[in-house]
Design an enzyme around this catalytic site. Structure first.
Site, PDB file in Angstrom:
ATOM      1  CG  ASP A 450      -2.061   0.929   1.045  1.00  0.00           C
ATOM      2  OD1 ASP A 450      -2.248   1.220   0.118  1.00  0.00           O
ATOM      3  OD2 ASP A 450      -2.618   1.186   2.174  1.00  0.00           O
ATOM      4  CD  GLU A 453      -0.475   5.200  -4.168  1.00  0.00           C
ATOM      5  OE1 GLU A 453      -1.100   4.379  -4.461  1.00  0.00           O
ATOM      6  OE2 GLU A 453      -0.096   5.467  -3.029  1.00  0.00           O
ATOM      7  CG  ASP A 570      -7.954   4.535   0.581  1.00  0.00           C
ATOM      8  OD1 ASP A 570      -7.134   5.370   0.870  1.00  0.00           O
ATOM      9  OD2 ASP A 570      -7.625   3.205   0.820  1.00  0.00           O
TER      10      ASP A 570
END
Length: 901
Positions: A450, A453, A570
């Site tokens: 997670d 990015e 999300d």
């Protein structure tokens, strides 16, 4: 996983989310140096590229040409981004249905990614390399004229790509190229929450930690980077895929039925085209083959998953585990979010809060109640951790251009370093960390990567000032020099790393080999950060002994499907987010990551009972099905809605359907062998029906099942929702539950809250399901099946199934089913009505798909024949074979079934 520091602010409205959420940002004061004014001034006065001369031409249609910039008398040069004045344009025929158009500088010296592993590259396929066999043809301008390039489908003359009426600009840090889009509709173009059919708008492509809904406003892209689209020519009903093979940040301006414009901050112009036919799957398979295909997940991960950020200790895990077992809710994995870590540090477990004995009990697969452990690993490495020291010793972290030292950001554990997955030591560093997690007496079966990015709680990095204190450094020199910001008003370094941060530059780099001494930066590699982590995690998992890997990655790009799976990230517990989960999953099937899903019941805000019940019904047919919740929201496990018992009862019923279908669903992935889609739009099976394109929330599972989930609120008093299903033109479907026939047109009905997902079998298809007993874990599904034979108008049906008897042994699947191995049998059924119209015969044939099909023992002990027409009405007949079951263990099987109706 969302930026969890937002818990300090009440979730009263989406617009009041903390900036640490990485979702909605109130831009009170932004350094707006990256605005569009310089670009407007430049393009309004710029010159053009002239075709100077043809450099070479080949018999297959390939060519190379030299372009020269012809300046305008009023030209205003971009101060930080000069025009590249001499260019080379090339067109290459890779196969009769695959080609590439490029524009580069003359020496091809600008940063670009290689066309080999791990990146997508052209595979050698059988193809007659003569121009007359190509499905396409090209046209370019005359020598001495303004340059343009046009690609057409030869058979219909439809324009696939054309710059004829649009300018081309090629500067150091700004490139613009356009194509016409007349009589077309497109799908895809990035990781974003929006409708499946792309509407007119300005779309950013830049990996971001965000949960936005994209309404066509710049800066709404979310986690991944997929600059491809599927295009349908409306007039001729033909499909093709276009990939813009450029990984820099970009904005795509799209005007439906007019044009599409790419505005890019670096790299080259590089388009790859995959020319399909009237079946959208054809061009998608070509694209997947180019993107190196996708990996098969382990069977257990097809089951249901329960997760929450907020399971703060092992007592809470035990409570969830006990309740799932108590209420008989099928599930295969109980997840831990960052709660399980010691001070949120990667590769650790906080044993003061998480009792290892309790953990071992929950995750003991030799116990019939045991489930698989899946857990999160964030990309930021705490400065205070053992892993940080290990990484410094191995020199594996991204470096700051400001300090020439290791770049420092901030994530959950506080100040962090970020691994440079281009460094040759990074894979070993990542493996050592994951190995440490597995050394505590429990095995991490699913790995969740997670924040990749990379997500950062400060803009750019943290650097010491003269007083040796720290402060966020908001912008880098490189980002402020960009003449164009593809995110619109949002700062491009918002909650990510400085663009001038630099990576390893040796010739043994994993992602990029710097043979010419070029030092790659975040500017070059930002959209590949998650891709690099996915590769490292995949290699580490294999080294840890996992045969079929399950790695859930938030950030992905072209080619990620060979290494990881994905979920949509999300989202909020609203009808809108639930509805938009469907096109998101369809997109990722196109992108080559078909094992994909959304957070069931939503991650943020308090899920209402009605939303959660409907989302559980919808999510029961996601390829990846996980209920995931946010620590600040109310609990949303199916059993907590005590005042609305329909949530629990509906969840159990709909998950029982999932587990009935689990081996059928998995067989679609195995049969596809790494290319093609599984979870599809309705029009995929009915591309010539224009109405089918309007029903974006209906979806197909393969070409067998159609689902029509309820995605809108209903009557709270009656506890029902008025809903409709559209049956395409000339199609017939049967209810999965009672075999009722549905013919073309729209059919409406009331769907109780306490219901299952409306589901239909396509006529002409044979399904294999397991409907004997309630099964709470996928590993307890046996090798006995029922066949559902849904006859078409010619009393014919066909399907397929796997020939293996053990889905839980990864090695068994790999050795019998994967790559060059085959474990598929084809099933065909032909029905015939007796002359007296009172008897019916079914000729059932089962034969191996290929000559090398491998066989274990599979048992068929029930057959249901659906769609027998008697006096114009459909009937079904169930035939029980328990006393004399059909054994599939090799060779061809023929069975004649005759029965009275």
């Amino acid at each position: 996983m969302i930026n969890k520091s937002a818990t300090i602010i009440a979730l009263t409205a989406i617009l009041i989310v903390s900036s640490f959420f990485g979702i909605t940002k109130l831009q009170n004061s932004i350094n707006n140096t990256n605005n569009n004014d310089p670009i407007d001034e430049f393009t309004q006065n710029a010159g053009y590229y002239q075709l100077d001369f043809i450099e070479s031409q080949l018999s297959d249609g390939s060519f190379s040409a030299i372009l020269k910039w012809i300046p305008s008398p009023n030209e205003i040069e971009l101060k930080t981004s000069p025009v590249i004045r001499d260019l080379r344009a090339t067109f290459q025929v890779d196969a009769n249905d695959e080609c590439e158009f490029k524009i580069t500088d003359l020496n091809n010296s600008r940063f670009h990614l290689p066309e080999n592993e791990p990146y997508p590259y052209t595979k050698q396929r059988y193809s007659k390399k003569q121009k007359e066999f190509n499905l396409f043809e090209t046209e370019i301008s005359q020598v001495g004229q303004k340059f343009y390039f046009e690609l057409r489908r030869k058979s219909t003359q439809e324009v696939i790509f054309s710059t004829k009426d649009y300018p081309i600009y090629f500067t150091d840090k700004y490139i613009e190229v356009s194509t016409q889009m007349k009589d077309s509709m497109i799908f895809g173009l990035g990781d974003r929450r929006t409708d499946f059919l792309l509407k007119s708008g300005k779309y950013s492509l830049w990996a971001r930690d965000a949960a936005d809904v994209d309404n066509g406003t710049p800066g709404k892209e979310i986690y991944g980077f997929h600059p491809m689209y599927l295009r349908r020519d409306i007039i001729n009903n033909q499909f093709q895929v276009t990939l813009f093979r450029n990984y820099y940040g970009m904005q795509v301006d799209y005007e439906q039925n007019s044009h599409l414009t790419y505005k890019v901050i670096g790299g080259n112009i590089d388009f790859k085209f995959f020319i399909g036919d009237s079946n959208p799957e054809t061009s998608i398979k070509l694209y997947h083959n180019y993107a190196n295909g996708w990996i098969l997940h382990p069977f257990w991960s097809s089951g249901f998953h329960q997760c929450r950020w907020g399971y703060q200790n092992s007592d809470m895990l035990m409570d969830v585990w006990d309740n799932f077992n108590k209420y008989g809710i099928p599930f295969d994995s109980l997840w831990t979010d960052i709660d399980y870590m010691y001070q949120y540090q990667d590769f650790t477990i906080d044993f003061e809060r998480f009792n290892i004995t309790q953990m071992q009990q929950i995750y003991n697969l030799s116990d019939s109640r045991g489930v698989h452990w899946s857990s999160i690993i964030d990309v930021g490495i705490s400065l205070d951790s053992y892993a940080a020291q290990k990484g410094l010793d191995m020199n594996v972290f991204i470096k700051s251009a400001k300090t020439n030292d290791t770049l420092v950001g901030k994530v959950w554990p506080g100040e962090t370093y970020f691994p440079d997955f281009n460094h040759p030591n990074s894979t070993e560093f990542w493996y050592e960390g994951l190995k440490n997690v597995s050394s505590f007496g429990i095995i991490q079966d699913g790995i969740w990567i997670d924040m990749n990015e990379y997500s950062n709680f400060v803009n750019g990095e943290i650097v010491p000032d003269q007083n040796k204190k720290t402060k966020p450094f908001l912008t880098s020199d490189l980002s402020s020099s960009l003449p164009f910001n593809p995110l619109g008003d949002q700062e491009i370094e918002y909650h990510t790393l400085s663009l001038d941060a630099y990576h390893y530059s040796g010739q043994d780099g994993i992602l990029y080999n710097s043979t010419n001494g070029y030092i790659p930066t975040q500017y070059d590699l930002h959209n590949l950060d998650g891709f690099g982590e996915g590769i490292a995690t995949y290699k580490a998992a294999q080294k840890l002994g996992k045969k079929l890997t399950f790695i859930l990655s938030r950030s992905t790009t072209v080619g990620s499907g060979k290494y990881v799976q994905h979920w949509n990230g999300d989202g909020f517990s609203t009808w809108e987010y639930m509805k938009l989960s469907i096109p998101s999953i369809m997109n990722f099937n196109m992108y080559g990551i078909p094992f994909n899903g959304d957070d069931i019941c939503g991650l943020m805000f308090n899920a209402t009972a009605q939303i959660c019940a409907r989302w559980q019904q919808l999510g029961s047919l996601y390829p990846f099905a996980r209920n995931h919740n946010n620590a600040d929201a109310s609990s949303q496990e199916p059993y907590v809605f005590v005042d609305h018992p329909y949530v629990l009862s509906s969840t159990i019923k709909t998950l029982n359907v999932r587990y009935q279908l689990l081996k059928f669903y998995y067989h679609l992935f195995v049969k596809a062998n790494g290319v093609g889609t599984i979870f599809r739009p309705l029009f995929w099976s009915y591309p010539s029906d224009d109405n089918a394109y309007q029903y974006e929330t209906q979806f197909m599972i393969g070409d067998y099942l159609m689902a029509a989930p309820v995605v809108e609120g209903g009557d709270e008093i009656k506890e029902t929702t008025h809903s409709c299903v559209y049956i395409p033109k000339q199609a017939v479907f049967y209810s999965f539950y009672d075999y009722t026939e549905y013919q073309e047109g729209e059919h409406c009905y009331e769907v109780p809250f306490d219901s299952v997902l409306p589901l239909y079998i396509k006529s002409g298809k044979i399904l294999h399901i397991q409907d004997k007993n309630k099964v709470l874990r996928s590993r307890f599904l046996d090798n006995r099946f029922s066949l559902l034979i849904a006859l078409d108008q010619n009393n014919y049906a066909e399907g397929s199934m796997l020939t293996i008897d053990d889905y839980n042994n990864d090695e068994n699947i790999i050795s019998n089913c994967v790559e060059q191995q085959n474990c598929i049998v084809d099933i065909k059924a032909q029905g015939n009505m007796g002359e007296d119209n009172s008897s019916f015969t079914v000729d059932l044939r089962i034969q191996k798909e290929k000559i090398n099909t491998n066989f274990q023992t599979v048992i068929i002990d029930k057959i249901v024949v659906i769609g027998i027409k008697v006096d114009g009405k459909s009937q079904s007949k169930t035939i029980f074979l328990e006393e004399n079951p059909l054994i599939v263990d090799g060779g061809e099987i023929q069975l004649d079934l005759q029965f009275q109706i």
